[in-house]
Scaffold this active site. Structure first.
Site, PDB file in Angstrom:
ATOM      1  N   ASP A 133       0.825  -1.215   0.000  1.00 52.77           N
ATOM      2  CA  ASP A 133       0.000   0.000   0.000  1.00 52.77           C
ATOM      3  C   ASP A 133       0.855   1.258   0.000  1.00 52.77           C
ATOM      4  OD1 ASP A 133       0.785  -0.775   2.620  1.00 52.77           O
ATOM      5  OD2 ASP A 133      -0.704   0.543   3.516  1.00 52.77           O
ATOM      6  N   GLU A 163       0.153  -1.549   5.578  1.00 45.87           N
ATOM      7  CA  GLU A 163       1.231  -1.133   6.477  1.00 45.87           C
ATOM      8  C   GLU A 163       1.019   0.295   6.941  1.00 45.87           C
ATOM      9  OE1 GLU A 163       5.154   0.743   7.478  1.00 45.87           O
ATOM     10  OE2 GLU A 163       3.761   1.227   5.865  1.00 45.87           O
TER      11      GLU A 163
END
Length: 368
Positions: free
Chosen positions: A56, A118
């Site tokens: 991400d 994350e």
């Protein structure tokens, strides 16, 4: 971005690795819209090495960029794009090296661990580590490819993020005692956090390598109320603590829990039995604790020629792998100074250095 599905990216990575003969597994989150990928090349045995990266990225405002943030643009020896250094450059380098690993007769396995979310609490890595903990064969080491300019990083603080919500009782501002002002109790809660911040200074380990050397608390956002003449019925405080050692996290949360339950709530409920204080855990990410014996540090130092290891202020998923009993280090291409900013980039010479490290890792995996 963290708000979007990563399934298309993970399917692409899985297909590429499967075509090389890797054993690939996709683990979806409860929503079914995001997934972790765990893939292995080499023998099915314990003692392998994990190459880890998160899929991400943080949002990007196109107007702030000189080029489309979600289309890679190469210029002046740099690759521009959101996530270029954080940490898609490392994922690309790992994927580019995978064919070489597949062609070798590896004595130890190499694992590719690519995770979701994350940026919003290391949610994917937490789920992946739980999965790995149930397995008979576990990796021994992890290299987390966050941007360190290819410097060797052996430690960082943890990062624990919370939102505490206050429910009071509304009323007219002309008679404050007839209601429960959630904003006022939020303010008292913040004051206790700030006092606790000073207490943490006294708990700093004498040999702490961090700057500052103690665990920190930050109040990032306070919100509540509707107007100056209305008793606020709702408020919330968004705050974080960054522990230098694992026990400081529970010390902070338990202290604040007792303060809320023993001091604030009795006063609030004396006026309104429905008053409440609730704390949501946004994310609790373990720090990477510098260890006297760290096989991953020794290996990466040999691969990169590093003469020493550093500690950094930013957080990573490395502490989660360490909590599984693995040795872990952070080392990857690009600078953290470029991450999360407009015109984020990774320099081509950084990618070249990363590829060199991963190529040399293949020799070690084969010879072990």
């Amino acid at each position: 971005m963290s708000s979007d599905s990563n399934l298309e990216m993970m399917a692409y990575l899985a297909d590429r690795l499967t075509s090389l003969g890797a054993r690939t597994e996709l683990f979806t989150d409860p929503s079914g819209h995001k997934a972790n990928l765990f893939a292995t090349i080499g023998p099915e045995r314990s003692g392998g090495i994990v190459l880890s990266g998160h899929s991400d990225v943080v949002p990007a405002v196109a107007e702030d960029w000189a080029s489309d943030p979600f289309e890679m643009d190469e210029r002046d020896g740099r690759l521009y794009g959101r996530g270029a250094c954080d940490m898609k450059g490392f994922i690309a380098a790992a994927l580019a090296t995978a064919p070489d690993y597949a062609a070798r007769d590896l004595a130890r396995p190499v694992h590719f661990a690519f995770t979701y979310d994350e940026e919003v609490g290391c949610l994917g890595a937490r789920a992946l580590v739980k999965e790995l903990a149930r397995r008979e064969h576990r990796p021994a080491m992890a290299i987390i490819g966050e941007p360190t300019l290819m410097h060797l990083v052996e430690g960082h603080k943890g990062c624990c993020e919370y939102t505490t919500r206050f429910t009071g009782a509304a009323g007219h501002g002309s008679d404050p005692d007839r209601g429960v002002n959630a904003v006022e109790y939020a303010a008292r809660y913040v004051a206790r956090l700030l006092a606790l911040r000073d207490e943490l200074r006294a708990r700093a380990p004498a040999d702490s390598p961090f700057d500052p050397p103690w665990s920190t608390i930050n109040v990032g956002r306070v919100e509540g109320g509707v107007a100056h003449n209305v008793i606020a019925s709702h408020a919330q405080v968004e705050w974080e603590t960054r522990p230098v050692r694992p026990e400081d996290g529970p010390f902070v949360t338990e202290t604040m829990r007792r303060y809320a339950e023993e001091r604030l709530l009795p006063a609030m409920r004396a006026v309104s039995p429905d008053a409440a204080i609730e704390t949501e855990v946004v994310g609790e990410v373990e720090g990477l604790i510098p260890m006297e014996e760290n096989e991953a540090r020794r290996l990466v130092a040999e691969l990169t020629g590093a003469n020493g290891a550093e500690v950094v202020a930013f957080g990573t998923e490395a502490g989660l792998f360490q909590s599984l009993g693995m040795s872990a280090v952070v080392c990857g291409p690009g600078s953290i100074e470029q991450a999360h900013k407009p015109d984020e980039f990774v320099a081509l010479d950084q990618l070249s250095a990363c590829l060199g490290m991963l190529d040399r890792l293949g020799d070690r995996l084969e010879a072990a």
